[in-house]
Design a protein around this motif. Structure first.
Motif, PDB file in Angstrom:
ATOM      1  N   GLU A 168       2.883  -6.176   3.660  1.00  0.00           N
ATOM      2  CA  GLU A 168       2.159  -5.138   2.907  1.00  0.00           C
ATOM      3  C   GLU A 168       1.813  -3.951   3.782  1.00  0.00           C
TER       4      GLU A 168
ATOM      5  N   SER B  17       1.577  -1.159  -0.078  1.00  0.00           N
ATOM      6  CA  SER B  17       1.465  -1.605  -1.469  1.00  0.00           C
ATOM      7  C   SER B  17       0.041  -1.530  -1.990  1.00  0.00           C
ATOM      8  N   THR B  18      -0.918  -2.009  -1.208  1.00  0.00           N
ATOM      9  CA  THR B  18      -2.299  -2.043  -1.722  1.00  0.00           C
ATOM     10  C   THR B  18      -2.818  -0.631  -1.958  1.00  0.00           C
TER      11      THR B  18
ATOM     12  N   CYS C 116       4.154 -12.371  -1.093  1.00  0.00           N
ATOM     13  CA  CYS C 116       3.278 -11.895  -2.172  1.00  0.00           C
ATOM     14  C   CYS C 116       3.597 -12.608  -3.491  1.00  0.00           C
TER      15      CYS C 116
ATOM     16  N   HIS D 230      -0.007 -12.818  -5.782  1.00  0.00           N
ATOM     17  CA  HIS D 230      -0.720 -11.587  -6.134  1.00  0.00           C
ATOM     18  C   HIS D 230       0.091 -10.824  -7.164  1.00  0.00           C
TER      19      HIS D 230
END
Length: 337
Positions: free
Chosen positions: A108, A113-114, A140, A144
């Motif tokens: 990530e 991505s977040t 992931c 998630h």
């Protein structure tokens, strides 16, 4: 009721005029058309939701290959290619669903991505309506995401605790178009219906893939399979759309009877027609108020309590037909536990 278009696969060609994919997009070359936009406009006139598939990685892009060579310590590809594309897709087309892919090689911290998802859910023009899958970084999947894909053609076997989707392909050997495929390598109508029913019984959504030719044509054999599934849903869709898993997903003794529910109604979808026209259901507990009907047939069906447990349903006589039998029928049960 949603469709997902591949806006960009792992080779990097974009099906819209991406400003960071110069001369390698459908506006600058090929059809000279904005395929992503045209589909979105067409879907606005229907009750079908608009989903966009996008690959994070690109197999051949020099910036991606350089970032990979650095052990993903540099982020030039993400900052100059992947993230500008994702923001552009959301701002320009306002999709209902983003189907991310190409996530597995990097963490990530590389993909950002977040950061993107925080913007998507808090500040983007689709923040209150958008749905995403679970492919946003390595490790992931299945952990998630708005809903889980887990793996291509994933079949859980038991009822998952989280909303999920089974993505499958009519061509068993490819997600694209193969000019050399033969009919034995394609899923037939019965296989597609069986996969759909099993998926929905376990609380999943079913996403069925067809690969268009390089001219953008869906070939007749794929059309025929999709239209057959549509005809089946015209009759049996009440047991599929907006349904929820029941307390039992399938009959203990067989994997040819599957259950869904909607409100107080329970639906038993059976994939093989019983030879004696008697459908044996051991899981539902009948009551004096129980009523049984069959989707696509008028009136109610006769039933009686089974000597063991459950109930025996007398099905209507099927008219003899020279056509091959349809696959999958639905009995609607009201007043059962």
């Amino acid at each position: 009721r949603y469709v997902v278009l591949t806006t960009k696969h792992h080779e990097g060609f974009t099906n819209w005029g991406s400003s960071v994919s110069w001369n390698w997009n459908s506006l600058d070359t090929g059809p000279h058309r904005d395929l992503v936009g045209e589909l979105g406009e067409a879907l606005k006139e229907s009750n079908i939701r608009y989903g966009l598939y996008h690959s994070l990685l690109e197999w051949f892009h020099p910036l991606y290959l350089a970032d990979k060579e650095s052990g993903f310590k540099t982020q030039n590809f993400v900052l100059k290619k992947t993230m500008p594309e994702l923001y552009d897709l959301v701002l320009k087309y306002k999709p209902d669903l983003i189907w991310s892919d190409g996530d597995w090689e990097a963490p990530e911290s590389y993909w950002n991505s977040t950061s993107f998802l925080a913007w998507l859910y808090n500040d983007s023009p689709v923040k209150d309506t958008v749905v995403v899958n679970d492919r946003w970084c390595s490790n992931c999947s299945c952990h998630h995401g708005g809903y889980y894909n887990c793996a291509d053609k994933y079949k859980p076997g038991t009822l998952p605790a989280h909303k999920w989707e089974m993505c499958s392909s009519i061509d068993r050997l490819s997600w694209g178009y193969r000019s050399n495929m033969n009919i034995a390598e394609l899923m037939d109508e019965a296989s597609i219906i069986e996969e759909l029913v099993q998926t929905v019984s376990f609380g999943g959504n079913y996403l069925l893939n067809v690969g268009p030719t390089k001219e953008g044509v869906i070939i007749p054999v794929f059309q025929e399979r999709l239209l057959a599934l549509g005809r089946w849903l015209d009759t049996n869709g009440e047991a599929i759309y907006e349904s929820k898993p029941w307390r039992v997903q399938m009959e203990n003794s067989t994997d040819t009877v599957w259950y869904t529910s909607k409100g107080p109604a329970v639906y038993a979808i059976f994939l093989i027609w019983p030879q004696d026209n008697i459908l044996e259901l051991s899981s539902p507990i009948p009551s004096p108020a129980t009523q049984v009907s069959m989707l696509g047939f008028a009136g109610t069906l006769k039933w009686q309590e089974s000597p063991g447990k459950g109930l025996l349903v007398t099905l209507p006589d099927m008219l003899l037909s020279p056509l091959p039998p349809q696959s999958g029928w639905t009995v609607k049960l009201e007043g059962v536990k």
